[in-house]
Design a protein around this motif. Sequence first.
Motif, mmCIF file in Angstrom:
data_model
loop_
_atom_site.group_PDB
_atom_site.id
_atom_site.type_symbol
_atom_site.label_atom_id
_atom_site.label_comp_id
_atom_site.label_asym_id
_atom_site.label_seq_id
_atom_site.Cartn_x
_atom_site.Cartn_y
_atom_site.Cartn_z
ATOM 1 N N LEU A 33 0.887 -0.874 -0.008
ATOM 2 C CA LEU A 33 0.022 -0.466 -0.075
ATOM 3 C C LEU A 33 0.969 1.295 -0.063
ATOM 4 O O LEU A 33 0.087 2.175 -1.034
ATOM 5 N N ALA A 34 1.501 1.484 0.789
ATOM 6 C CA ALA A 34 2.944 2.685 0.735
ATOM 7 C C ALA A 34 3.436 2.264 -0.075
ATOM 8 O O ALA A 34 4.380 4.232 -0.482
ATOM 9 N N SER A 35 4.052 1.936 -0.922
ATOM 10 C CA SER A 35 4.353 1.522 -2.576
ATOM 11 C C SER A 35 3.536 1.629 -3.601
ATOM 12 O O SER A 35 4.105 3.271 -3.911
ATOM 13 N N ILE A 36 2.171 1.688 -3.594
ATOM 14 C CA ILE A 36 2.109 1.794 -4.620
ATOM 15 C C ILE A 36 0.573 3.509 -4.474
ATOM 16 O O ILE A 36 0.700 4.163 -5.739
ATOM 17 N N LEU A 37 0.775 3.870 -3.077
ATOM 18 C CA LEU A 37 0.138 5.113 -3.529
ATOM 19 C C LEU A 37 0.799 5.834 -3.816
ATOM 20 O O LEU A 37 1.855 5.973 -2.796
ATOM 21 N N PRO A 38 0.692 7.159 -4.019
ATOM 22 C CA PRO A 38 1.100 8.117 -4.816
ATOM 23 C C PRO A 38 1.190 8.622 -3.293
ATOM 24 O O PRO A 38 0.775 9.131 -2.522
ATOM 25 N N LEU A 39 2.810 9.655 -3.338
ATOM 26 C CA LEU A 39 3.013 9.652 -2.187
ATOM 27 C C LEU A 39 2.822 11.560 -1.877
ATOM 28 O O LEU A 39 2.263 11.596 -0.628
ATOM 29 N N THR A 40 1.712 11.765 -3.212
ATOM 30 C CA THR A 40 1.108 13.120 -3.083
ATOM 31 C C THR A 40 -0.703 12.652 -2.118
ATOM 32 O O THR A 40 -0.885 13.826 -1.709
ATOM 33 N N SER A 41 -0.796 11.578 -2.424
ATOM 34 C CA SER A 41 -2.052 11.006 -1.143
ATOM 35 C C SER A 41 -1.748 10.413 -0.010
ATOM 36 O O SER A 41 -3.062 10.138 0.475
ATOM 37 N N HIS A 42 -0.479 10.095 0.496
ATOM 38 C CA HIS A 42 -0.442 10.630 1.875
ATOM 39 C C HIS A 42 -1.442 10.856 2.522
ATOM 40 O O HIS A 42 -2.011 10.556 3.475
ATOM 41 N N LEU A 43 -1.388 11.764 3.123
ATOM 42 C CA LEU A 43 -1.600 12.908 3.725
ATOM 43 C C LEU A 43 -3.464 12.785 3.353
ATOM 44 O O LEU A 43 -4.194 12.924 4.620
ATOM 45 N N GLU A 44 -4.087 12.522 2.227
ATOM 46 C CA GLU A 44 -5.432 12.527 1.756
ATOM 47 C C GLU A 44 -5.399 11.474 2.390
ATOM 48 O O GLU A 44 -6.956 11.079 3.060
ATOM 49 N N PHE A 45 -5.058 9.707 2.833
ATOM 50 C CA PHE A 45 -5.775 8.439 2.852
ATOM 51 C C PHE A 45 -5.056 8.606 4.301
ATOM 52 O O PHE A 45 -5.910 7.637 4.697
ATOM 53 N N LEU A 46 -4.342 8.994 5.244
ATOM 54 C CA LEU A 46 -3.953 8.525 6.545
ATOM 55 C C LEU A 46 -5.610 9.207 7.611
ATOM 56 O O LEU A 46 -5.622 8.178 7.865
ATOM 57 N N PRO A 47 -6.104 10.184 7.209
ATOM 58 C CA PRO A 47 -7.085 10.216 7.823
ATOM 59 C C PRO A 47 -8.331 9.497 7.800
ATOM 60 O O PRO A 47 -9.447 9.047 8.728
ATOM 61 N N LYS A 48 -8.854 8.841 6.304
ATOM 62 C CA LYS A 48 -9.939 7.760 5.825
ATOM 63 C C LYS A 48 -8.843 6.471 7.118
ATOM 64 O O LYS A 48 -9.907 5.758 7.361
ATOM 65 N N LEU A 49 -7.320 6.495 6.835
ATOM 66 C CA LEU A 49 -7.466 5.169 8.087
ATOM 67 C C LEU A 49 -7.818 5.252 9.294
ATOM 68 O O LEU A 49 -8.400 4.218 9.479
ATOM 69 N N ILE A 50 -7.289 6.204 9.404
ATOM 70 C CA ILE A 50 -7.051 6.979 11.335
ATOM 71 C C ILE A 50 -8.616 6.557 11.394
ATOM 72 O O ILE A 50 -8.760 6.044 12.535
ATOM 73 N N SER A 51 -9.612 6.922 10.232
ATOM 74 C CA SER A 51 -11.438 7.031 11.486
ATOM 75 C C SER A 51 -12.067 5.845 11.291
ATOM 76 O O SER A 51 -12.393 5.212 11.599
ATOM 77 N N LEU A 52 -10.983 5.157 11.197
ATOM 78 C CA LEU A 52 -11.404 3.266 10.884
ATOM 79 C C LEU A 52 -10.789 2.238 12.557
ATOM 80 O O LEU A 52 -11.604 1.414 12.137
ATOM 81 N N LEU A 53 -10.241 2.956 12.717
ATOM 82 C CA LEU A 53 -9.921 2.841 14.660
ATOM 83 C C LEU A 53 -11.173 2.611 15.559
ATOM 84 O O LEU A 53 -11.804 4.122 14.956
#
Length: 110
Positions: free
Chosen positions: A59-79
């Motif tokens: 996931l960290a490899s294929i996700l564009p680096l520019t999208s990491h900050l957008e994707f992190l809150p989505k994952l955090i909301s799943l906690l």
Amino acid sequence: RDEEKLHPQLFPILVLLSRVRTDYRESVEWDGIGKFLGYLRMCASLRFFMARFMAAKALASILPLTSHLEFLPKLISLLPKNSLHIEDFNTLHGLLLHLRELAEAGLIAL
């Protein structure tokens, strides 16, 4: 149970995806490889540690680096909000692995 069996071709695919290092990661045209994101999220809940670990790496490899900050809150909301809401510790662990790998990849890119 069917989920207890790991398809023998899954791990080599996860290894391959985790090693993707191309210039597209900086561009917005990554839709082809981005189709794997949902499958990698599903792999986060597998009971096999190495499958969860390699899915997080991929996931960290294929996700564009520019999208990491957008994707992190989505994952955090799943906690889960508290320990009473934890239904599956493998899923929680997989989610935490995804968060760690995305954060580390972002820090390395800085």
